[in-house]
Design a protein around this motif. Structure first.
Motif, mmCIF file in Angstrom:
data_model
loop_
_atom_site.group_PDB
_atom_site.id
_atom_site.type_symbol
_atom_site.label_atom_id
_atom_site.label_comp_id
_atom_site.label_asym_id
_atom_site.label_seq_id
_atom_site.Cartn_x
_atom_site.Cartn_y
_atom_site.Cartn_z
ATOM 1 N N UNK A 60 -29.997 -52.891 -76.267
ATOM 2 C CA UNK A 60 -29.887 -54.240 -75.716
ATOM 3 C C UNK A 60 -29.051 -55.139 -76.618
ATOM 4 N N UNK A 61 -28.095 -55.840 -76.005
ATOM 5 C CA UNK A 61 -27.276 -56.813 -76.704
ATOM 6 C C UNK A 61 -27.658 -58.212 -76.253
ATOM 7 N N UNK A 62 -27.883 -59.096 -77.198
ATOM 8 C CA UNK A 62 -28.235 -60.478 -76.885
ATOM 9 C C UNK A 62 -27.147 -61.392 -77.437
ATOM 10 N N UNK A 63 -26.456 -62.153 -76.574
ATOM 11 C CA UNK A 63 -25.448 -63.107 -77.077
ATOM 12 C C UNK A 63 -26.115 -64.160 -77.963
ATOM 13 N N UNK A 64 -25.573 -64.346 -79.146
ATOM 14 C CA UNK A 64 -26.133 -65.320 -80.079
ATOM 15 C C UNK A 64 -25.271 -66.573 -80.198
ATOM 16 N N UNK A 65 -23.965 -66.402 -80.157
ATOM 17 C CA UNK A 65 -23.055 -67.552 -80.291
ATOM 18 C C UNK A 65 -21.835 -67.356 -79.394
ATOM 19 N N UNK A 66 -21.336 -68.444 -78.826
ATOM 20 C CA UNK A 66 -20.090 -68.425 -78.066
ATOM 21 C C UNK A 66 -19.206 -69.561 -78.555
ATOM 22 N N UNK A 67 -18.039 -69.202 -79.049
ATOM 23 C CA UNK A 67 -17.081 -70.189 -79.543
ATOM 24 C C UNK A 67 -15.926 -70.246 -78.536
ATOM 25 N N UNK A 68 -15.795 -71.364 -77.860
ATOM 26 C CA UNK A 68 -14.900 -71.458 -76.706
ATOM 27 C C UNK A 68 -13.565 -72.116 -77.055
ATOM 28 N N UNK A 69 -12.564 -71.704 -76.275
ATOM 29 C CA UNK A 69 -11.246 -72.350 -76.270
ATOM 30 C C UNK A 69 -10.610 -72.399 -77.657
ATOM 31 N N UNK A 82 -3.191 -78.198 -64.342
ATOM 32 C CA UNK A 82 -2.586 -76.870 -64.294
ATOM 33 C C UNK A 82 -2.874 -76.073 -65.550
ATOM 34 N N UNK A 83 -1.865 -75.330 -65.973
ATOM 35 C CA UNK A 83 -2.036 -74.459 -67.130
ATOM 36 C C UNK A 83 -0.849 -74.619 -68.073
ATOM 37 N N UNK A 84 -1.045 -74.199 -69.330
ATOM 38 C CA UNK A 84 0.030 -74.276 -70.303
ATOM 39 C C UNK A 84 0.059 -73.009 -71.144
ATOM 40 N N UNK A 85 1.266 -72.550 -71.393
ATOM 41 C CA UNK A 85 1.459 -71.453 -72.325
ATOM 42 C C UNK A 85 2.235 -72.038 -73.501
ATOM 43 N N UNK A 86 1.568 -72.173 -74.651
ATOM 44 C CA UNK A 86 2.187 -72.820 -75.809
ATOM 45 C C UNK A 86 2.340 -71.829 -76.943
ATOM 46 N N UNK A 87 2.879 -72.321 -78.049
ATOM 47 C CA UNK A 87 3.003 -71.468 -79.230
ATOM 48 C C UNK A 87 1.659 -70.984 -79.735
ATOM 49 N N UNK A 88 0.566 -71.685 -79.361
ATOM 50 C CA UNK A 88 -0.771 -71.253 -79.768
ATOM 51 C C UNK A 88 -1.123 -69.880 -79.206
ATOM 52 N N UNK A 89 -0.438 -69.495 -78.127
ATOM 53 C CA UNK A 89 -0.755 -68.221 -77.489
ATOM 54 C C UNK A 89 -0.267 -67.032 -78.308
ATOM 55 N N UNK A 107 -3.197 -69.775 -73.361
ATOM 56 C CA UNK A 107 -2.976 -70.111 -74.767
ATOM 57 C C UNK A 107 -4.215 -69.952 -75.630
ATOM 58 N N UNK A 108 -5.409 -69.865 -75.044
ATOM 59 C CA UNK A 108 -6.653 -69.893 -75.821
ATOM 60 C C UNK A 108 -7.506 -68.655 -75.523
ATOM 61 N N UNK A 109 -8.588 -68.529 -76.272
ATOM 62 C CA UNK A 109 -9.507 -67.413 -76.055
ATOM 63 C C UNK A 109 -10.911 -67.827 -76.485
ATOM 64 N N UNK A 110 -11.889 -67.126 -75.958
ATOM 65 C CA UNK A 110 -13.289 -67.312 -76.335
ATOM 66 C C UNK A 110 -13.726 -66.158 -77.230
ATOM 67 N N UNK A 111 -14.590 -66.478 -78.206
ATOM 68 C CA UNK A 111 -15.148 -65.452 -79.095
ATOM 69 C C UNK A 111 -16.661 -65.480 -78.952
ATOM 70 N N UNK A 112 -17.232 -64.369 -78.495
ATOM 71 C CA UNK A 112 -18.677 -64.255 -78.291
ATOM 72 C C UNK A 112 -19.252 -63.329 -79.353
ATOM 73 N N UNK A 119 -10.131 -63.771 -73.058
ATOM 74 C CA UNK A 119 -9.007 -64.695 -72.886
ATOM 75 C C UNK A 119 -9.010 -65.324 -71.498
ATOM 76 N N UNK A 120 -9.400 -64.559 -70.497
ATOM 77 C CA UNK A 120 -9.351 -65.072 -69.125
ATOM 78 C C UNK A 120 -10.344 -66.203 -68.904
ATOM 79 N N UNK A 121 -11.461 -66.209 -69.636
ATOM 80 C CA UNK A 121 -12.484 -67.228 -69.409
ATOM 81 C C UNK A 121 -12.291 -68.501 -70.187
ATOM 82 N N UNK A 122 -11.193 -68.621 -70.963
ATOM 83 C CA UNK A 122 -10.950 -69.832 -71.737
ATOM 84 C C UNK A 122 -10.487 -70.971 -70.828
ATOM 85 N N UNK A 123 -10.567 -72.171 -71.339
ATOM 86 C CA UNK A 123 -10.138 -73.354 -70.584
ATOM 87 C C UNK A 123 -8.678 -73.243 -70.179
#
Length: 629
Positions: free
Chosen positions: A149-158, A304-311, A134-139, A126-130
């Protein structure tokens, strides 16, 4: 229609030529039905290489005859395959992600069933999202063979949880990910109003920043002017609240949520400052806030930043989560699973959703008993006859020279099918390249495709050019006499010849026994007819609802004749002239007034097919010396 003639002068009108080009359809798109450990079950997927098959279905598998058939298809010249995975007892790896309450908010599963999904890992950031409020990243990562060993295959941002957002987690992940699918948990409600959070504020503020304008509650505009220039955040909050009260806007702008630091609101517009990580209040109102919004960097639009209902209901931060619900490969299905259901479109009936396929291969029948194969082959033949496709039949293993013809004639009497004998033996990469007997249909489908590409569908896929690439040996060598036992009964031989290697040495359909004297005894004749039928069916759709009279009939003759003439010039038909090779008849003789009254137009198309030179007879004669006169 003609232009209106209403002034003296020259008019230009474009007149349609009546030419509607008929394009020949593909002839060697091959559908494979069978078991694989990976991939979406009962769903037709188009592939163009064996590399595609490895990525989507896991590649070669000892328990998957289809995997070997697909490899042989591409090795022998195939270019386009449609795969239908059939399995039973499978399961998908799955996660249930929770928020900070904790409560389930997001369900994630592997993109297709199988144990392969057990190596996937999920990370929620959540901290690394745009907009971390209100948003989060899913790796999505994958565990390697070393188990560490873990290899990141996909990152879905914001991502967010709001179904109305362009970054809605379901929409983004399910359309972009090749590894996972996401579903928001049912029953979640979104009732938290949004607020903007400022960055650090430098005081004193400029005079131009003392005007606050915006829209409250989505539709109520407001405008406030601060009475004094605030010196710090406390002064700013007090000045804003005083301005709201003086303007009589308390009811409109009354805050209903607590501040960002958890403190209750003081009855109106509230502000927050992220100074040293501390927030004292929030803004509860929509729209822009004049110069003040820019000065305080309120919201994403101002940096700046926004905290919306999406959070609301966002998944909590997590790192490298293994799937709590494990995936399972399942096992090979029996005849019932292979055939499937026409109403549910499972098994081979999943091909009902495919626009076009020309060849069908079901290598699973090679490992079935005669009784099990008898439940699959007639259904496959019926499907091919309905879809104008051709079925390359794999006889159950163990057939001998003495019983293969009897079995084939009892299995089906279809013009749209052919059977080959004996089985092929391949060097198995999964068994140190030891020979393994396999169904020949994948190899033959590749030869069909190769012959179509180089010579045309009217050329028999047999002869010295029809080499069986990748075939180490044949399960049973045949000589001329043995070949002569099965060929007249409609069974095609696979032979091995010095210098030429292993080749297909027969071109008869399962209606090709000499005793039947069928006009479609030869594979190229039948496949040419199927090609013409499908091409003309698709190329004459424009005729429907046209005025049914001589101008239409003339256009039909023109367009179909042009298509057949092109094939004649490629050598598709027998005959020295077009008149000998084909004809198209569509006139008052084929379509009577009674037909016209019923809305029918009848088109008669004839063609003279090329038949393969199956028997080459050389006659030798000695020339006697001249007798003197």
């Amino acid at each position: 229609m003609p232009v209106a003639l209403n002034y003296p002068g020259v008019y230009i009108e474009e007149v349609p030529s009546g030419v509607r080009t008929i394009t020949g359809v593909a002839t060697s798109v091959t559908a494979f039905v069978g078991y694989a450990r990976k991939g979406e079950p009962d769903k037709p997927v188009t592939l163009t290489s064996f590399g595609d098959f490895e990525r989507a279905y896991g590649g070669l598998d000892r328990d998957s005859p289809m995997s070997y058939a697909v490899r042989q298809f591409f090795s022998n010249g195939g270019t386009q395959a449609i795969i239908v995975r059939v399995a039973t007892g499978y399961a998908s790896a799955a996660w249930v992600l929770e928020d900070t309450v904790p409560a389930p908010v997001l369900e994630v599963s592997a993109a297709s069933p199988g144990a392969w999904g057990n190596d996937l890992r999920l990370t929620v950031d959540r901290a690394g999202a745009r907009n971390p409020d209100a948003e989060f990243n899913l790796v999505v990562s994958q565990l390697q063979a070393d188990g560490v060993t873990l290899v990141p295959r996909e990152t879905h941002r914001n991502l967010n949880m709001n179904a109305g957002s362009s970054q809605y987690v379901e929409s983004v992940v399910n359309n972009a990910s090749a590894l996972v699918r996401a579903t928001r948990s049912a029953g979640l409600t979104f009732n938290q109003p949004g607020f903007a959070v400022s960055t650090a504020v430098s005081f004193p503020l400029a005079v131009s920043d003392l005007v606050i304008g915006g829209v409250a509650n989505g539709n109520t505009p407001f405008r406030l002017t601060l009475a004094a220039t605030p010196g710090d955040m406390d002064d700013l909050v007090t000045a804003v609240n005083d301005a709201i009260g003086a303007a009589g806007l308390n009811a409109v702008l009354q805050a209903t949520e607590s501040g960002a630091d958890g403190a209750a609101g003081n009855g109106c517009l509230r502000l927050a400052s992220l100074v040293s990580g501390q927030a004292s209040a929030v803004v509860v109102a929509g729209g822009a806030f004049g110069g003040l919004a820019s000065a305080l960097h309120l919201g994403l639009a101002n940096g700046g930043r926004e905290f919306t209902g999406n959070a609301q209901h966002r998944p909590d931060d997590a790192a490298d989560l293994a799937p709590p619900t494990k995936g399972a490969d399942g096992s090979r299905g029996g005849p019932a699973e292979i055939v499937g259901s026409p109403s549910l479109k499972t098994g081979m009936n999943a091909l009902l959703d495919v626009d076009l396929f020309n060849l069908l291969s079901i290598p699973e029948t090679f490992d079935m008993t005669d009784l099990q194969a008898a439940a699959v082959i007639p259904a496959a033949v019926d499907l091919c006859e309905k879809r104008r496709a051709f079925y390359v039949v794999d006889a159950p293993a163990g057939k001998t020279l003495s019983n293969i013809a009897g079995w084939a004639n009892g299995a089906t009497q279809s013009r749209n099918a052919a059977v080959y004998f004996p089985a092929v033996r391949l060097a198995d990469p999964l068994d140190d390249l030891r020979p393994r007997a396999m169904a020949p249909s994948g190899t033959l489908a590749g030869i069909y495709a190769r012959t179509d590409a180089t010579r045309g569908v009217w050329k028999a896929p047999a002869g010295t050019d029809a080499t069986l690439n990748g075939v180490l040996d044949l399960a049973l060598p045949l000589n001329d006499g043995e070949n002569g036992q099965i060929n007249p009964k409609g069974v095609n031989a696979l032979r091995s010849f010095p210098a030429y290697g292993r080749v297909a040495w027969g071109a008869r359909t399962l209606k090709g026994a000499d005793a039947q004297a069928d006009e479609y005894k030869y594979i190229p004749v039948r496949r040419l007819a199927l090609f013409l039928e499908e091409s003309l069916y698709r190329g004459t759709q424009w005729v429907v609802f046209e005025p049914n009279d001589e101008p239409l009939w003339a256009q039909i003759r023109l367009n179909i004749g042009a298509f057949l003439q092109g094939l004649f010039r490629q050598g598709a038909f027998q005959g020295r002239t077009p008149r000998e090779a084909y004809f198209v008849k569509c006139d008052s003789e084929t379509t009577t007034q009674a037909d016209i009254n019923l809305g029918i137009v009848n088109i008669l198309v004839g063609f003279a097919p090329l038949k393969p030179a199956e028997f080459v007879v050389l006659k030798l004669q000695q020339i006697a010396g001249d007798i003197p006169t």
